[in-house]
Design an enzyme around this catalytic site. Structure first.
Site, PDB file in Angstrom:
ATOM      1  CE  LYS A  16      -3.639  -2.361   2.606  1.00 22.01           C
ATOM      2  NZ  LYS A  16      -4.384  -2.824   1.450  1.00 22.01           N
ATOM      3  CE  LYS A  66      10.892  -4.314   6.678  1.00 22.57           C
ATOM      4  NZ  LYS A  66       9.894  -4.082   7.716  1.00 22.57           N
ATOM      5  CG  ASN A  87      11.649   0.930   7.443  1.00 19.27           C
ATOM      6  OD1 ASN A  87      12.482   1.780   7.715  1.00 19.27           O
ATOM      7  ND2 ASN A  87      10.379   1.069   7.745  1.00 19.27           N
ATOM      8  CG  ASP A 102       9.180  -1.245  10.148  1.00 16.82           C
ATOM      9  OD1 ASP A 102       8.411  -0.643   9.369  1.00 16.82           O
ATOM     10  OD2 ASP A 102       9.865  -2.225   9.795  1.00 16.82           O
ATOM     11  N   GLY A 129      10.909 -11.492  15.503  1.00 13.93           N
ATOM     12  CA  GLY A 129      11.393 -11.429  14.123  1.00 13.93           C
ATOM     13  C   GLY A 129      11.746 -10.005  13.722  1.00 13.93           C
ATOM     14  NE  ARG A 152       7.053 -20.763  16.343  1.00 11.28           N
ATOM     15  CZ  ARG A 152       6.619 -20.774  15.101  1.00 11.28           C
ATOM     16  NH1 ARG A 152       5.439 -21.290  14.829  1.00 11.28           N
ATOM     17  NH2 ARG A 152       7.330 -20.272  14.120  1.00 11.28           N
ATOM     18  CE  LYS A 156      13.582 -15.379  15.340  1.00 15.77           C
ATOM     19  NZ  LYS A 156      12.719 -15.957  14.268  1.00 15.77           N
ATOM     20  CG  MET A 220       3.047  -5.024  14.680  1.00 18.66           C
ATOM     21  SD  MET A 220       4.817  -5.164  14.371  1.00 18.66           S
ATOM     22  CE  MET A 220       5.444  -4.599  15.942  1.00 18.66           C
TER      23      MET A 220
HETATM   24  P1  NDP Z   1       9.396 -12.639  10.728  1.00 13.78           P
HETATM   25  O1  NDP Z   1       9.233 -13.789   9.813  1.00 13.78           O
HETATM   26  O2  NDP Z   1      10.699 -11.934  10.810  1.00 13.78           O
HETATM   27  O3  NDP Z   1       9.047 -13.128  12.244  1.00 13.78           O
HETATM   28  C1  NDP Z   1       7.921 -13.897  12.501  1.00 13.78           C
HETATM   29  C2  NDP Z   1       7.700 -14.059  14.010  1.00 13.78           C
HETATM   30  O4  NDP Z   1       6.445 -14.702  14.197  1.00 13.78           O
HETATM   31  C3  NDP Z   1       8.736 -14.906  14.717  1.00 13.78           C
HETATM   32  O5  NDP Z   1       8.948 -14.384  16.017  1.00 13.78           O
HETATM   33  C4  NDP Z   1       8.034 -16.283  14.796  1.00 13.78           C
HETATM   34  O6  NDP Z   1       8.442 -17.063  15.890  1.00 13.78           O
HETATM   35  C5  NDP Z   1       6.608 -15.859  15.016  1.00 13.78           C
HETATM   36  N1  NDP Z   1       5.605 -16.846  14.611  1.00 13.78           N
HETATM   37  C6  NDP Z   1       5.236 -17.186  13.337  1.00 13.78           C
HETATM   38  N2  NDP Z   1       4.230 -18.093  13.375  1.00 13.78           N
HETATM   39  C7  NDP Z   1       3.951 -18.310  14.679  1.00 13.78           C
HETATM   40  C8  NDP Z   1       3.011 -19.155  15.360  1.00 13.78           C
HETATM   41  N3  NDP Z   1       2.142 -19.930  14.695  1.00 13.78           N
HETATM   42  N4  NDP Z   1       2.994 -19.146  16.712  1.00 13.78           N
HETATM   43  C9  NDP Z   1       3.866 -18.372  17.400  1.00 13.78           C
HETATM   44  N5  NDP Z   1       4.789 -17.556  16.813  1.00 13.78           N
HETATM   45  C10 NDP Z   1       4.830 -17.535  15.471  1.00 13.78           C
HETATM   46  O7  NDP Z   1       8.210 -11.627  10.360  1.00 13.78           O
HETATM   47  P2  NDP Z   1       8.184 -10.048  10.618  1.00 13.78           P
HETATM   48  O8  NDP Z   1       8.632  -9.799  12.005  1.00 13.78           O
HETATM   49  O9  NDP Z   1       8.854  -9.321   9.532  1.00 13.78           O
HETATM   50  O10 NDP Z   1       6.612  -9.723  10.461  1.00 13.78           O
HETATM   51  C11 NDP Z   1       5.686 -10.138  11.459  1.00 13.78           C
HETATM   52  C12 NDP Z   1       4.306  -9.536  11.219  1.00 13.78           C
HETATM   53  O11 NDP Z   1       4.345  -8.122  11.349  1.00 13.78           O
HETATM   54  C13 NDP Z   1       3.737  -9.814   9.809  1.00 13.78           C
HETATM   55  O12 NDP Z   1       2.373 -10.147   9.961  1.00 13.78           O
HETATM   56  C14 NDP Z   1       3.880  -8.485   9.084  1.00 13.78           C
HETATM   57  O13 NDP Z   1       2.867  -8.300   8.124  1.00 13.78           O
HETATM   58  C15 NDP Z   1       3.711  -7.499  10.247  1.00 13.78           C
HETATM   59  N6  NDP Z   1       4.354  -6.207   9.993  1.00 13.78           N
HETATM   60  C16 NDP Z   1       3.567  -5.078   9.990  1.00 13.78           C
HETATM   61  C17 NDP Z   1       4.113  -3.839   9.770  1.00 13.78           C
HETATM   62  C18 NDP Z   1       3.229  -2.645   9.785  1.00 13.78           C
HETATM   63  O14 NDP Z   1       3.666  -1.558   9.363  1.00 13.78           O
HETATM   64  N7  NDP Z   1       2.013  -2.753  10.252  1.00 13.78           N
HETATM   65  C19 NDP Z   1       5.572  -3.657   9.531  1.00 13.78           C
HETATM   66  C20 NDP Z   1       6.322  -4.900   9.579  1.00 13.78           C
HETATM   67  C21 NDP Z   1       5.708  -6.111   9.793  1.00 13.78           C
HETATM   68  P3  NDP Z   1       9.747 -18.048  15.796  1.00 13.78           P
HETATM   69  O15 NDP Z   1      10.938 -17.168  16.016  1.00 13.78           O
HETATM   70  O16 NDP Z   1       9.534 -19.011  16.893  1.00 13.78           O
HETATM   71  O17 NDP Z   1       9.711 -18.673  14.417  1.00 13.78           O
END
Ligand code: NDP
Length: 276
Positions: A16, A66, A87, A102, A129, A152, A156, A220
């Site tokens: 967007k 990133k 970013n 962010d 993440g 989880r 990390k 988020m």
């Molecule tokens: P990453 O892939 O870097 O990290 C994902 C995270 O989610 C990890 O901590 C992972 O845990 C955890 N995770 C994934 N699935 C599960 C589950 N089923 N149960 C528990 N934990 C889970 O993603 P990002 O950090 O880049 O993005 C995360 C979210 O934030 C996305 O939905 C993205 O769209 C949103 N976002 C929104 C922004 C905004 O401006 N609104 C900006 C940036 C991101 P583990 O380490 O254990 O795998």
């Protein structure tokens, strides 16, 4: 000459950002165009070099680049340094300036748009993440009573918390890492879901009672309406629910400020995206 900007990612078709920055440019009377660049997974550096060579002035960087953006920056803002992720890129002569907007976007949305002060509150950040990496510094700057990073993969969360123990002048005594189960018996006034679980319509395994009475639940994720996380928060007594649209627009406004020296108004753009 009209200045060129773009969002670069893979995938990027859903972004967007072109809409948001076109609105900002119109509102502030800035002469710019804003495009989308789909970079091949192995072709981020070449795509950036190409865009610079064509006179491009700046980029927003989204998944999965990133970290690479952080690496190619030859000057970095303090928040990029803290987050180890970039970013926003700005090109000026030989300088490739990298910043991370962010977390500032998240904090602006919570405090200014939603009217929830972070200072003195207990804050839970779910996930460790890329999005969480950007959020921790600005959240600490807002001086919560404590900030717990739950993930989880506990390791990390611990590494992320550890990184901020060495960060510039941030109050880190109240920063801890946790698994989800260990949160039992604790309560938070602000609970932020930065996991990607909502993408798969799931929610991390939060124990009952984590949401304090009158709490804010912030996902988020955006564009999905009520996520399982927000449903859970509502059922457990959270007072206010928010998705990540406000954060998205606020981080864009901060990037626009970095590039153009003017911070656009965000309210109307947020309202337009929510209504879409
Ligand atoms: P990453 O892939 O870097 O990290 C994902 C995270 O989610 C990890 O901590 C992972 O845990 C955890 N995770 C994934 N699935 C599960 C589950 N089923 N149960 C528990 N934990 C889970 O993603 P990002 O950090 O880049 O993005 C995360 C979210 O934030 C996305 O939905 C993205 O769209 C949103 N976002 C929104 C922004 C905004 O401006 N609104 C900006 C940036 C991101 P583990 O380490 O254990 O795998």
């Amino acid at each position: 000459m009209t200045d060129r900007y773009a969002v670069i990612g893979n995938p990027v078709a859903h972004s967007k950002s072109p809409f948001i920055h076109a609105e900002f440019a119109r509102q502030t009377g800035q002469d710019l165009v804003y495009e989308r660049i789909l970079a091949p997974l192995e072709g981020f550096r070449a795509a950036v070099a190409n865009f610079r060579a064509e006179g491009g002035k700046g980029l927003n960087v989204t998944l999965p680049f990133k970290l690479e953006a952080f690496q190619i920056a030859n000057e970095r803002g303090p928040r990029a340094q803290d987050a180890a992720a970039v970013n926003t890129l700005k090109f000026e002569g030989a300088t490739i300036y990298g910043e991370n907007t962010d977390g500032v976007g998240l904090v602006s949305d919570i405090q200014t748009n939603l009217g929830f002060s972070i200072e003195g509150r207990d804050v839970l950040l779910m996930g460790a993440g890329g999005a969480a990496q950007g959020a921790v510094g600005p959240l600490l700057e807002a001086q919560p009573a404590r900030l717990v990073i739950a993930n989880r993969t506990l390791d990390k969360a611990e590494r992320l918390a550890e990184r901020f123990r060495g960060a510039r002048g941030l109050r880190v005594d109240a920063l801890t890492a946790s698994g989800y189960r260990e949160l039992a018996g604790q309560q938070f006034q602000i609970v932020i879901n930065s996991t990607s679980a909502s993408l798969n319509d799931s929610v991390p395994d939060l124990p009952q009672g984590v949401f304090a009475h009158d709490s804010l639940a912030y996902d988020m994720m955006y564009g999905k309406g009520m996520t399982p996380f927000l449903e859970l928060a509502l059922a457990q007594g959270a007072r206010q629910l928010a998705d990540g649209i406000g954060m998205l627009v606020e981080q864009a406004a901060q990037s626009f400020l970095t590039w153009r020296g003017v911070r656009p108004e965000t309210r109307q753009v947020i309202a337009a995206l929510k209504a879409a």
